[in-house]
Design an enzyme around this catalytic site. Structure first.
Site, PDB file in Angstrom:
ATOM      1  N   CYS A  33       0.847  -1.186   0.000  1.00 22.08           N
ATOM      2  CA  CYS A  33       0.000   0.000   0.000  1.00 22.08           C
ATOM      3  C   CYS A  33       0.881   1.234   0.000  1.00 22.08           C
ATOM      4  CB  CYS A  33      -0.901   0.011   1.244  1.00 22.08           C
ATOM      5  SG  CYS A  33      -1.953  -1.459   1.400  1.00 22.08           S
ATOM      6  N   GLY A  47      -1.278   1.262  -4.840  1.00 20.71           N
ATOM      7  CA  GLY A  47      -2.590   0.741  -4.481  1.00 20.71           C
ATOM      8  C   GLY A  47      -3.677   1.546  -5.157  1.00 20.71           C
ATOM      9  N   ASN A  76       1.624  -0.003   5.742  1.00 14.09           N
ATOM     10  CA  ASN A  76       1.969  -0.691   4.504  1.00 14.09           C
ATOM     11  C   ASN A  76       2.680  -1.975   4.875  1.00 14.09           C
ATOM     12  OD1 ASN A  76       2.864  -1.423   1.907  1.00 14.09           O
ATOM     13  ND2 ASN A  76       4.705  -0.174   2.111  1.00 14.09           N
ATOM     14  N   GLY A  77       2.173  -3.107   4.402  1.00 17.11           N
ATOM     15  CA  GLY A  77       2.823  -4.378   4.700  1.00 17.11           C
ATOM     16  C   GLY A  77       1.822  -5.488   4.894  1.00 17.11           C
ATOM     17  N   TYR A 136       9.823  -3.597  -9.149  1.00 12.54           N
ATOM     18  CA  TYR A 136       8.458  -3.391  -9.653  1.00 12.54           C
ATOM     19  C   TYR A 136       7.676  -2.305  -8.921  1.00 12.54           C
ATOM     20  CZ  TYR A 136       3.526  -4.203 -10.668  1.00 12.54           C
ATOM     21  OH  TYR A 136       2.216  -4.030 -11.020  1.00 12.54           O
ATOM     22  N   ASP A 177      10.658  -7.876 -19.394  1.00 14.31           N
ATOM     23  CA  ASP A 177       9.666  -7.649 -18.342  1.00 14.31           C
ATOM     24  C   ASP A 177      10.387  -7.539 -17.006  1.00 14.31           C
ATOM     25  OD1 ASP A 177       7.221  -7.202 -17.205  1.00 14.31           O
ATOM     26  OD2 ASP A 177       6.320  -9.104 -17.809  1.00 14.31           O
TER      27      ASP A 177
END
Length: 485
Positions: free
Chosen positions: A2, A28, A107-108, A257, A365
């Site tokens: 998040c 998110g 976040n996590g 990413y 990618d």
């Protein structure tokens, strides 16, 4: 995974948090929430204002909504769900009226969430009203914090969280009338940064990524250290304490990413890391394919562009934009359910036949996780007339679930879990598949204290409750309307 943002000392905290969350939207896109406190609360007995809902940040908070969220202290959140059913009741920040009025967003992912939830129910007689794991962190903190009111009592309550909560968690916490608290788990798995803005009076802000602070004029941006708590009171006095020190295990997937290229994570530029990933891939391709006959290199937009560009320079092969992303389709990997991911992938990419037709193409990618997107992407160049398709990944094969906030908790989802590279190659129907190796990944990031548990199966914390957590997630997906895979 998040995005979180917290600020104190800003004249219009809500508007600033809104802008910060907009720059964290890539972390998110499912839901968002905002909570503020106004010390001059003439129209509100508590001084606490909040709003949360399902959807994108810009759709939830318009000018009218932001004007109602008063105060110079606040926290915000944008959600990528890895637990719960996706209901609006689970949208952070989570708030408790006692003690003092405490709001929390994180976040996590909490690995021992099921056992903590049960313990709170039985021992503390607390009612857990949502399926959000942030709520158990908040209750653990509040249980200890209710015993005192001073800064040391706040730090003692954080220590209780560190002792009982297992997993990955970077936390922003608003205590009404007292100040802003942030803390980061002892392993520092998820990122959290701090900045200060000096324009007459100081304001302090914290965010999941540095980009959310730098674009808003914050300077002296630094990492909140693993196991550290920082409390800034209403007079803007800064109190810092490293409560527990352990060997860090920063998530390697952040650089590859999740984080945006403009950010700096743990002192390492995401852009530079991705460029080095491309250089490392070039070395491996030369070794494995000395007679390489590629005509063009194309990235899978957007996160692999930097690596693909570096790869093209190193190999002396033209770089082209051969796949165009539909800008109105969200990030498919972070969608909460498989059916949504599959439906969106069909709309996400469009090939540029002029770039591809009649050529041997290297497709770059950032990673290959479930294979949902990769299967589709690998097929596009062939359908557009490519003679050969070489598929390369800047991340090693993902063979193990992540229990720290990236939503691949079921090994059955992972295309590499029980397949060899030649078998994955056949599954994707490509002429050659090349992954970057673990050593090259660590070298490109430039740190040895990183978590690669999804690659190696070596987890930096206990995962004894992870199977129960996985089953809970599957049951929530079923409730939300999709049959587990």
């Amino acid at each position: 995974m998040c995005g979180i943002y917290g600020v104190i000392g800003s004249p219009e905290a809500a508007k600033e948090i809104y802008l910060g969350l907009a720059h964290l939207q890539h972390r998110g896109q499912d839901a968002a929430g905002l909570l503020t406190y106004d010390s001059n609360h003439k129209d509100n007995e508590s001084g606490i204002y909040g709003k949360n809902d399902l959807g994108l940040v810009g759709a939830i908070f318009d000018d009218k909504a932001l004007a109602k969220l008063k105060g110079s202290l606040g926290i915000g959140f944008t959600r990528y769900p890895t637990a719960g059913t996706g209901d609006v009741s689970e949208v952070q920040p989570i708030f408790l009226r006692h003690p003092d009025g405490v709001g929390l967003a994180f976040n996590g992912n909490i690995v021992n969430y099921p056992s903590l939830r049960q313990k709170l129910k039985e021992n503390s007689r607390r009612v857990i009203y949502s399926n959000c794991d942030a709520e158990v962190i908040l209750h653990e903190f509040a249980e200890e914090f209710s015993k005192g009111k001073e800064v040391n009592d706040i730090f003692k309550a954080v220590e209780e969280v560190f002792t009982s909560v297992i997993g990955a968690y970077s936390v922003v916490c608003m205590i009404a009338g007292k100040g802003l608290l942030v803390f980061r788990d002892p392993k520092g798995i998820r990122p959290l940064v701090m900045g200060v803005r000096r324009n007459g009076t100081n304001s302090y802000a914290f965010a999941s990524e540095s980009v959310a602070l730098s674009v808003l004029g914050y300077e002296s941006i630094e990492d909140v250290e693993p196991g550290e708590a920082i409390f800034i009171d209403m007079n803007l006095n800064v109190h810092r304490k490293t409560i527990i020190q352990r060997q860090p295990a920063h998530c390697s997937f952040e650089w590859v990413y999740f984080s945006t290229a403009e950010s700096v994570i743990e002192g390492k530029s995401v852009y530079e890391v991705r460029s080095r990933l491309g250089i490392a891939l070039a070395k491996k391709i030369r070794k494995l394919m000395p007679d390489l006959d590629a005509d063009v290199i194309i990235p899978v937009p957007d996160t692999s562009r930097t690596a693909a560009n570096a790869l093209a320079r190193e190999l002396g092969i033209p770089y082209e934009e051969g796949l165009i992303k539909n800008r109105y389709i969200f990030r498919t990997f972070i969608m909460p359910m498989q059916k949504k991911r599959e439906d969106s992938v069909r709309l996400k990419m469009k090939p540029v036949e002029h770039v591809i037709r009649g050529k041997n193409v290297i497709v770059v990618d950032d990673s290959i996780v479930r294979g949902t997107t990769s299967n589709r992407i690998a097929k596009l160049p062939k359908d557009s007339g490519a003679k050969k398709v070489y598929f390369v990944s800047t991340f090693p094969p993902i063979r193990y679930p992540c229990v720290y906030g990236i939503d691949f908790q079921d090994p059955k989802e992972l295309i590499a879990a029980d397949r060899t590279i030649p078998e994955i190659e056949a599954q994707l129907s490509v002429d050659r598949l090349i992954y970057l190796d673990e050593e090259s990944l660590a070298e490109a990031i430039g740190r040895n204290d990183i978590c690669m548990a999804c690659v190696t199966g070596e987890y930096p914390t206990s995962i004894k409750d992870s199977e129960e957590l996985r089953q809970l997630r599957l049951s929530h997906i079923k409730v939300a309307g999709e049959k587990p895979k």
